[in-house]
Design a protein around this motif. Structure first.
Motif, PDB file in Angstrom:
ATOM      1  N   ARG A  99      36.453  45.286  36.875  1.00 13.88           N
ATOM      2  CA  ARG A  99      37.849  44.858  36.814  1.00 13.88           C
ATOM      3  C   ARG A  99      38.702  45.971  36.212  1.00 13.88           C
ATOM      4  O   ARG A  99      38.672  47.101  36.676  1.00 13.88           O
ATOM      5  CB  ARG A  99      37.969  43.530  36.069  1.00 13.88           C
ATOM      6  CG  ARG A  99      37.161  42.404  36.732  1.00 13.88           C
ATOM      7  CD  ARG A  99      37.309  41.084  35.998  1.00 13.88           C
ATOM      8  NE  ARG A  99      36.433  40.074  36.595  1.00 13.88           N
ATOM      9  CZ  ARG A  99      36.251  38.850  36.123  1.00 13.88           C
ATOM     10  NH1 ARG A  99      36.897  38.474  35.035  1.00 13.88           N
ATOM     11  NH2 ARG A  99      35.444  38.005  36.723  1.00 13.88           N
ATOM     12  N   ASN A 150      46.188  39.586  29.749  1.00 13.52           N
ATOM     13  CA  ASN A 150      45.720  40.439  30.841  1.00 13.52           C
ATOM     14  C   ASN A 150      45.425  41.862  30.391  1.00 13.52           C
ATOM     15  O   ASN A 150      45.657  42.824  31.136  1.00 13.52           O
ATOM     16  CB  ASN A 150      46.743  40.458  31.994  1.00 13.52           C
ATOM     17  CG  ASN A 150      46.930  39.106  32.627  1.00 13.52           C
ATOM     18  OD1 ASN A 150      45.953  38.380  32.855  1.00 13.52           O
ATOM     19  ND2 ASN A 150      48.166  38.724  32.891  1.00 13.52           N
ATOM     20  N   GLY A 157      42.253  42.602  29.272  1.00  9.45           N
ATOM     21  CA  GLY A 157      40.831  42.837  29.502  1.00  9.45           C
ATOM     22  C   GLY A 157      39.882  42.151  28.542  1.00  9.45           C
ATOM     23  O   GLY A 157      38.664  42.320  28.649  1.00  9.45           O
ATOM     24  N   SER A 205      37.615  39.779  30.366  1.00  8.25           N
ATOM     25  CA  SER A 205      36.738  40.531  31.273  1.00  8.25           C
ATOM     26  C   SER A 205      35.489  41.024  30.559  1.00  8.25           C
ATOM     27  O   SER A 205      34.422  41.131  31.173  1.00  8.25           O
ATOM     28  CB  SER A 205      37.499  41.711  31.882  1.00  8.25           C
ATOM     29  OG  SER A 205      38.517  41.262  32.741  1.00  8.25           O
ATOM     30  N   GLU A 210      33.238  38.046  30.551  1.00 17.17           N
ATOM     31  CA  GLU A 210      32.772  37.777  31.912  1.00 17.17           C
ATOM     32  C   GLU A 210      31.738  38.798  32.361  1.00 17.17           C
ATOM     33  O   GLU A 210      30.782  38.457  33.064  1.00 17.17           O
ATOM     34  CB  GLU A 210      33.967  37.776  32.868  1.00 17.17           C
ATOM     35  CG  GLU A 210      34.739  36.469  32.890  1.00 17.17           C
ATOM     36  CD  GLU A 210      33.901  35.336  33.451  1.00 17.17           C
ATOM     37  OE1 GLU A 210      33.724  35.282  34.682  1.00 17.17           O
ATOM     38  OE2 GLU A 210      33.417  34.508  32.662  1.00 17.17           O
ATOM     39  N   ASP A 246      35.492  42.035  41.534  1.00 15.78           N
ATOM     40  CA  ASP A 246      35.144  42.447  40.178  1.00 15.78           C
ATOM     41  C   ASP A 246      35.052  43.967  40.061  1.00 15.78           C
ATOM     42  O   ASP A 246      35.074  44.506  38.956  1.00 15.78           O
ATOM     43  CB  ASP A 246      33.806  41.829  39.751  1.00 15.78           C
ATOM     44  CG  ASP A 246      33.909  40.333  39.529  1.00 15.78           C
ATOM     45  OD1 ASP A 246      34.924  39.888  38.959  1.00 15.78           O
ATOM     46  OD2 ASP A 246      32.987  39.605  39.930  1.00 15.78           O
ATOM     47  N   SER A 297      36.351  47.595  39.955  1.00 18.98           N
ATOM     48  CA  SER A 297      37.631  48.167  39.543  1.00 18.98           C
ATOM     49  C   SER A 297      38.469  48.592  40.747  1.00 18.98           C
ATOM     50  O   SER A 297      37.965  49.213  41.692  1.00 18.98           O
ATOM     51  CB  SER A 297      37.383  49.386  38.640  1.00 18.98           C
ATOM     52  OG  SER A 297      38.580  50.091  38.414  1.00 18.98           O
TER      53      SER A 297
END
Length: 665
Positions: A12, A35, A37, A40, A43, A62, A64
């Protein structure tokens, strides 16, 4: 054994990210704007480490976005190559991969040593770290090349093709890696993960209702999970006693049901069945189990006491839906933590040596006091008598939680373009000549503005007047062309005083937040006594002398342009000449900027009306210096808040314009 470092690549927004987990604390805290990260990271752990039924469901999205353009470049290179073998080699070598690197430290515990031995690549005496890598990468370049070449629609690009077939071609591959990363050896499979690491997540979206909606997570259902996973293991005798009581109750109810439904069963037999067949003898049995009791019949009630007449206490009970969301949220989190620990305790065979619990935004609906103690209390909940010790990754937007966590466990995330950068506050660089600065910053941020970690931009002001009036100034300045963004961004305002603003340089530079420092010119004469700017020789302001623009004389300060007042993402604003006059303080500068307004509207003022009227009668411009020293600062600010329409002093206008135009990173 502990997880010490997490490295993530190409997942991401996490292009290249390395996180050192807090060494001496249970919890590592991830903070930053939305937002940026934080989720992320959690996750990535969940998706890369998932086992069995929880096998990862990593998708093309997912990967980048910065690597999507690589696929377009690869497609052009492969198309231009004629040799089939070279095509395969190009695809194998250039196709991007996602990566998770985990570094563990271990001690003398035999179970730790067994797990570490399987990853050990450094036999140097005293070695206490091992490293494991999980790549999510292209499995078979030839297969992808053949299937992509055979695609029905030739206008579909490699990038678009992989959006639909990503999991068919990309798989997890496991490696053990030397601590310095120079030696890498592929493992046969990921079975080692089961005995090494477990990841559990308490997501931000927690539906803790007791309605029957499919999205609700009933607390009674969570209680049953706790009963099955924890109580059954922790107290087998007590568990069996409950089961025996349910069995006995079921027998008693069956006898009662036979009497209650006897008439119905006889009536059914009288309707007659085909010749040669006996009518069924219907029997109603009570079947009770802990699962059905908790799922369908158990409800949480909240008991509270209220004093009646003569001090007599009366107890009331209300169903769980009548209690606040905050308390239900807290119960949910604690039950989840107990459930996670119980699941490990119930694991057959070797238990995972490291347990990571990721908690997203636990502050939802919690009172500030609960937020304040949450991190310390969570550590107590996770205390065990031995065995596996949990480490917590906690993401939050709560300044109350940050306030009591000091700096060491805080990891600050911010988004720069299409990737994320992370700053480890335990590595905050400090000047060697000021060893007490870190303690000062800790105390100040704890007592005042932890929201600095969540701000788009920041303003540091010298006094109470500026702090009280700045929200109104920002609102007005946002109406000016080019400054509209100020109205939609979160700007943190901190009062630091002119003598302390320079102490914030390390943390402002470290966080990289566009920051405006509004301070006073503070002119003094040759003897160091304060005086009007017109007769002043130098400044007593430490920020202007030691930091920006690093000038001492009034003449030098008045000659500074915008570039001289700016250093990276930081700008200083102090009084400038306006309509032929330059103030020493905010109050004096305000008077020069509002001669007409004060003359016309002084009657609207409350506490300071008399002093302003007296100065107007004697000539306001000439009396500005003297009047500014007589005005009570807070009184003046409150008077101005109640009488809008005045002009913002020019130096603050210029500073706010710079802040609006300077992009938030």
């Amino acid at each position: 054994m502990r997880l010490e470092n997490i490295k993530i690549r190409n997942f991401r927004l996490l292009r290249r990210l390395s996180i050192d987990l807090a060494q001496d604390k249970t919890t590592t805290i991830l903070v930053g704007p939305n937002n940026s990260g934080k989720t992320s990271v959690m996750e990535a752990l969940r998706l890369f480490i998932g086992q069995g039924a929880e096998a990862p469901k990593i998708s093309f999205h997912d990967l980048s976005q910065l690597r999507h353009r690589d696929l377009k470049r690869i497609e052009r290179k492969v198309a231009a190559e004629a040799d089939p073998e070279k095509k395969i080699e190009l695809l194998r070598r250039l196709t991007p991969r996602m990566r998770l690197d985990l570094t563990f430290s271990y001690g003398e515990d035999p179970a730790d040593l067994v797990a570490a031995t399987k990853l050990l690549m450094d036999l140097t005496p005293g070695t206490s770290r091992v490293r494991m890598r999980i790549d999510y990468r292209l499995e078979n370049a030839k297969k992808l090349l053949d299937e992509f070449g055979a695609r029905p629609r030739k206008d579909v690009s490699l990038c678009d093709y992989l959006k639909e077939t990503f999991r068919d071609h990309f798989k997890r591959v496991f490696f053990k890696v030397s601590p310095d990363g120079k030696e890498v050896e592929q493992l046969e499979d990921g079975n080692l993960l089961k005995s090494l690491l477990r990841i559990d997540i308490v997501p931000a979206q927690r539906h803790v209702d007791d309605d029957e909606g499919s999205r609700s997570a009933k607390l009674s259902k969570l209680l049953h999970d706790h009963y099955e996973r924890f109580y059954r293991v922790d107290d087998a005798a007590g568990y069996q006693a409950i089961e025996d009581a349910l069995t006995a109750s079921a027998g008693d109810l069956t006898g009662m049901y036979g009497k209650a439904f006897g008439r119905l069963t006889k009536r059914l037999q009288s309707f007659g069945y085909p010749p040669g067949q006996k009518a069924p003898d219907l029997r109603v049995r009570a079947e009770l189990s802990a699962e059905t009791i908790y799922r369908d019949n158990a409800r949480i009630y909240y008991a509270s006491e209220h004093a009646e007449k003569e001090g007599v206490m009366e107890e009331f009970e209300l169903p769980e839906k009548y209690n606040g969301l905050g308390y239900k949220n807290l119960i949910y989190i604690v039950l989840q933590l107990e459930s996670f620990r119980a699941a490990i305790d119930a694991t057959m065979g070797d238990k995972p040596r490291v347990h990571i619990i990721a908690i997203e935004e636990p502050e939802a609906h919690l009172h500030p006091q609960m937020q304040t103690v949450f991190i310390s209390e969570i550590s107590k909940v996770l205390e065990t008598d031995g065995g596996t010790t949990a480490q917590v990754l906690l993401s939050t937007h709560s300044s109350h939680m940050i306030a009591h966590s000091e700096f060491e466990p805080v990891r600050y995330f911010r988004r720069v373009g299409r990737q994320v950068v992370m700053q480890d506050l335990s590595q905050l660089p400090l000047p060697p000549d000021n060893p007490d600065l870190l303690d000062f910053l800790r105390r100040y941020i704890r007592l005042t503005h932890c929201d600095l970690f969540f701000a788009d931009k920041a303003i540091f002001v010298e006094g109470q007047v500026e702090r009280l009036l700045l929200p109104m100034m920002i609102e007005e300045q946002a109406k000016v062309a080019g400054c509209e963004t100020l109205g939609s961004q979160y700007v943190s305002i901190s009062e630091v005083g002119g003598g302390h603003a320079h102490k914030f340089k390390p943390i402002i530079d470290f966080l990289g937040i566009p920051s405006l420092i509004i301070t006073d010119l503070d002119s003094v004469d040759d003897g160091g006594k304060k005086c009007p700017v017109a007769t002043g020789k130098s400044t007593s302001n430490a920020c202007l002398r030691k930091w920006i623009p690093e000038k001492e004389t009034v003449e030098e300060l008045q000659a500074c342009d915008n570039a001289a007042k700016t250093q990276g993402c930081i700008r200083v604003a102090y009084q400038v000449t306006q309509d032929g006059h330059c103030g020493r303080s905010f109050e004096e500068a305000f008077i020069y900027a509002n001669i007409t307004w004060l003359t016309d509207n002084h009657a609207k003022l409350s506490t300071t009306k008399a002093a302003v009227k007296k100065a107007i009668d004697a000539g306001l411009t000439a009396q500005a210096w003297e009047l500014s020293g007589k005005l009570g600062k807070v009184d003046f600010a409150l008077d101005l808040m109640g009488a809008p329409g005045w002009e913002i002093p020019l130096y603050i206008q210029q500073g706010l314009q710079w802040l609006a135009e300077h992009p938030a990173k």
